[in-house]
Design an enzyme around this catalytic site. Structure first.
Site, short mmCIF file in Angstrom:
data_model
loop_
_atom_site.label_atom_id
_atom_site.label_comp_id
_atom_site.label_asym_id
_atom_site.label_seq_id
_atom_site.Cartn_x
_atom_site.Cartn_y
_atom_site.Cartn_z
N LYS A 26 -7.18 1.72 -2.32
CA LYS A 26 -6.70 1.27 -1.00
C LYS A 26 -6.79 2.41 0.03
CE LYS A 26 -4.58 -1.13 2.19
NZ LYS A 26 -5.18 -2.26 2.91
N LYS B 265 0.92 5.59 8.20
CA LYS B 265 1.48 5.74 6.85
C LYS B 265 0.37 5.88 5.82
CE LYS B 265 2.01 2.02 4.79
NZ LYS B 265 1.34 1.14 3.84
N SER C 250 0.87 -1.18 0.00
CA SER C 250 0.00 0.00 0.00
C SER C 250 0.90 1.22 0.00
CB SER C 250 -0.87 0.04 1.27
OG SER C 250 -1.52 -1.18 1.46
P1 NAD Z 1 6.04 -6.04 7.21
O1 NAD Z 1 6.83 -4.90 7.74
O2 NAD Z 1 5.69 -7.17 8.10
O3 NAD Z 1 6.80 -6.67 5.92
C1 NAD Z 1 7.52 -5.93 4.97
C2 NAD Z 1 8.79 -6.67 4.61
O4 NAD Z 1 9.49 -5.94 3.59
C3 NAD Z 1 9.78 -6.80 5.79
O5 NAD Z 1 10.07 -8.18 6.03
C4 NAD Z 1 11.02 -6.03 5.31
O6 NAD Z 1 12.25 -6.59 5.74
C5 NAD Z 1 10.89 -6.10 3.80
N1 NAD Z 1 11.61 -5.05 3.08
C6 NAD Z 1 11.61 -3.70 3.34
N2 NAD Z 1 12.36 -3.05 2.41
C7 NAD Z 1 12.84 -4.00 1.57
C8 NAD Z 1 13.66 -3.94 0.40
N3 NAD Z 1 14.13 -2.78 -0.08
N4 NAD Z 1 13.96 -5.11 -0.23
C9 NAD Z 1 13.49 -6.30 0.24
N5 NAD Z 1 12.70 -6.41 1.33
C10 NAD Z 1 12.39 -5.27 1.98
O7 NAD Z 1 4.72 -5.38 6.57
P2 NAD Z 1 3.32 -6.12 6.25
O8 NAD Z 1 2.42 -6.01 7.41
O9 NAD Z 1 3.57 -7.43 5.60
O10 NAD Z 1 2.74 -5.08 5.15
C11 NAD Z 1 3.23 -4.99 3.82
C12 NAD Z 1 2.35 -4.03 3.04
O11 NAD Z 1 1.00 -4.55 3.01
C13 NAD Z 1 2.26 -2.62 3.64
O12 NAD Z 1 2.21 -1.66 2.61
C14 NAD Z 1 0.97 -2.65 4.42
O13 NAD Z 1 0.41 -1.37 4.57
C15 NAD Z 1 0.13 -3.56 3.53
N6 NAD Z 1 -0.96 -4.27 4.23
C16 NAD Z 1 -0.73 -4.87 5.44
C17 NAD Z 1 -1.79 -5.52 6.08
C18 NAD Z 1 -1.60 -6.15 7.44
O14 NAD Z 1 -2.62 -6.49 8.07
N7 NAD Z 1 -0.40 -6.34 7.94
C19 NAD Z 1 -3.05 -5.58 5.48
C20 NAD Z 1 -3.23 -5.01 4.22
C21 NAD Z 1 -2.17 -4.35 3.60
#
Ligand code: NAD
Length: 296
Positions: free
Chosen positions: A169, A237, A94
């Site tokens: 979103k 965010k 997102s």
């Molecule tokens: P998270 O922080 O658990 O996972 C993100 C991952 O990306 C981490 O493991 C991090 O190490 C990795 N990362 C960061 N920069 C990187 C790079 N340059 N190269 C490779 N890896 C990299 O986050 P999440 O909860 O999985 O959320 C991910 C996305 O999904 C976000 O945009 C969030 O807003 C969206 N989202 C999350 C949820 C939820 O319930 N958690 C629901 C819907 C949408």
């Protein structure tokens, strides 16, 4: 078809596992997170974002925010350094709609088609493969990757051109944030008035006030279980991206601005990495009560 999956976090991990379960050949990478269980489930570990892209026809990214996607795609050792022309990049993070359009344009210069395809549903729906996926970008590329997205989501809808997925979103995140705030305020009032908040939940969840948000978040509040799920810092965010997008268009979003302020207050209280259901703490502090399950 070989698929790359970058970002093995709370959401990316179960989404990648669902693609493995569906029989796809997967190459995975994360800058920080451990990949052992995904590799044990059949994925190959890539060495970098570039390396993943060099091996795959479709690359999926699931990263926190715009700067992370820019770094992973446009940065050194990034996706665009490794991708062959014709590669389809599906960013499921997102991020700001403007950033998605910027990255899409840079990708197009390398012959890579980028779709923005953020999701809603949280970790439980990521695990059972029933996310809602909202997609912006090229219609032909959407048709190609739709069967892949359907392994992670039960609803996969193309909403328009590049950036439209992330606009959708933001709309979703406004509704979710305001819903949590409304549920919190209501249950704090009920508690202060001496009525069991669980009984209130049971009484109203089947009526007009009921919602998916209410069903998912109230049990967490009652159990005082604020383990994420979706972290407050990620919702901050999203609301910041919503405010920026709205203000660039001179659209006033007073309710979004108001709930953003409450999220700042719970952040200052040390809850930025708690689930967004912890927003209830803001309203609890005002009324000096806690919404919790009553002793039997
Ligand atoms: P998270 O922080 O658990 O996972 C993100 C991952 O990306 C981490 O493991 C991090 O190490 C990795 N990362 C960061 N920069 C990187 C790079 N340059 N190269 C490779 N890896 C990299 O986050 P999440 O909860 O999985 O959320 C991910 C996305 O999904 C976000 O945009 C969030 O807003 C969206 N989202 C999350 C949820 C939820 O319930 N958690 C629901 C819907 C949408």
């Amino acid at each position: 078809m070989k698929i790359g999956f970058i970002g093995i976090g709370i959401m990316g991990r179960p989404m990648a596992k669902n693609l493995l379960k569906a029989g796809y050949d997967l190459v995975v990478y994360d800058k920080v997170a451990k990949l052992d269980d995904v590799v044990a489930a059949g994925a190959k570990a890539g060495a970098s974002n570039k390396d993943v892209a060099a091996q795959c026809e479709v690359v999926i990214t699931m990263l926190p925010n715009s700067p992370h996607v820019k770094e992973a795609v446009l940065g050194e050792n990034g996706v665009l350094e490794g991708a062959k022309p014709g590669t389809i990049l599906v960013d499921m993070s997102s991020i700001a709609p403007g950033a998605a359009q910027e990255i899409c344009k840079a990708a197009a210069e390398k012959g890579v088609v980028m779709l923005d395809a953020p999701v809603s549903g949280g970790e439980p729906k990521a695990i059972d493969g029933t996310l809602a996926v909202m997609v912006g970008g090229d219609a032909a590329a959407f048709d190609t990757v739709k069967p892949i997205l359907e392994k992670m989501g039960s609803s996969v809808v193309r909403v328009g051109e590049s950036g439209a997925g992330n606009v959708t979103k933001l709309a979703n995140q406004i509704v979710v944030a305001l819903n949590i705030a409304a549920v919190s305020e209501a249950l704090v009032l009920a508690t202060k008035a001496g009525v069991d908040p669980e009984a209130v939940f049971d009484a109203i969840k089947g009526g007009l006030a009921g919602s998916t948000v209410m069903n998912a978040k109230v049990p967490m509040m009652l159990a005082r279980n604020f383990a994420p799920g979706f972290r407050i810092e990620l919702h901050v965010k999203d609301l910041q991206n919503a405010l920026d997008t709205a203000h660039a268009l001179h659209v006033a979003v007073p309710l979004t601005a108001s709930v953003m302020e409450t999220m700042q207050a719970v952040t200052l209280d040390g809850h930025s990495t708690s689930d967004h259901s912890a927003l209830v703490r803001y309203y609890e502090k005002l009324a000096q009560v806690e919404v919790r399950k009553q002793p039997a």
